[in-house]
Design an enzyme around this catalytic site. Sequence first.
Site, mmCIF file in Angstrom:
data_model
loop_
_atom_site.group_PDB
_atom_site.id
_atom_site.type_symbol
_atom_site.label_atom_id
_atom_site.label_comp_id
_atom_site.label_asym_id
_atom_site.label_seq_id
_atom_site.Cartn_x
_atom_site.Cartn_y
_atom_site.Cartn_z
ATOM 1 N N LYS A 36 0.831 -1.209 0.000
ATOM 2 C CA LYS A 36 0.000 0.000 0.000
ATOM 3 C C LYS A 36 0.862 1.255 0.000
ATOM 4 O O LYS A 36 0.671 2.166 0.787
ATOM 5 C CB LYS A 36 -0.928 -0.022 1.210
ATOM 6 C CG LYS A 36 -1.910 -1.191 1.165
ATOM 7 C CD LYS A 36 -2.940 -1.121 2.247
ATOM 8 C CE LYS A 36 -4.027 -2.158 2.178
ATOM 9 N NZ LYS A 36 -3.811 -3.327 1.397
ATOM 10 N N CYS A 37 1.798 1.295 -0.922
ATOM 11 C CA CYS A 37 2.775 2.383 -0.995
ATOM 12 C C CYS A 37 2.651 3.046 -2.360
ATOM 13 O O CYS A 37 2.217 2.421 -3.326
ATOM 14 C CB CYS A 37 4.176 1.779 -0.813
ATOM 15 S SG CYS A 37 5.551 2.913 -1.041
ATOM 16 N N GLY A 38 3.046 4.292 -2.441
ATOM 17 C CA GLY A 38 3.060 4.982 -3.721
ATOM 18 C C GLY A 38 3.972 4.310 -4.738
ATOM 19 O O GLY A 38 3.788 4.451 -5.942
#
Length: 161
Positions: A36-38
């Site tokens: 759930k990271c850019g």
Amino acid sequence: MTAAIYPISVKDIQGNDVVMESFKDNVLLIVNTASKCGFTPQYKALETLYQQYKDRGLVILGFPCNQFGKQEQGNEDEISQFCELNFGVTFPLFSKIEVNGSNSHPLYQHLKKSAKGLLGSESIKWNFTKFLVDKQGNVIERYAPTTKPEDLNAVIEKLLG
């Protein structure tokens, strides 16, 4: 002399012990990952890189980590399914680890000492920091999360020979 990376043992995403020596004679790209990271879309580019070079000896190793913004909260099954379903990941994934602090995994302790980051810092700053390891197990370079996997083609080509 055996490279310091080879005696280190890690657990794969199914919980099996894997000795790093099993990757001897391969070029390794070791990455701390998060779902759930850019930078999570880099999974796709990492898989593309893996498919492009795996037959020549590149192995990408993904190590999920929840130390940065709590962006990897799932368990190993959830992480594995997420990577496979969303990005078609087939490169080896490992059990969730810590890359910084007193519980930093021995593999990451070695990587960070061997290739320091910005201003000589050992600590990992964020998800998708990449370490390139040559066929003899020597840590060659550390790359920032902003370095795109496809930008590593030339150096990987050179290491593969």
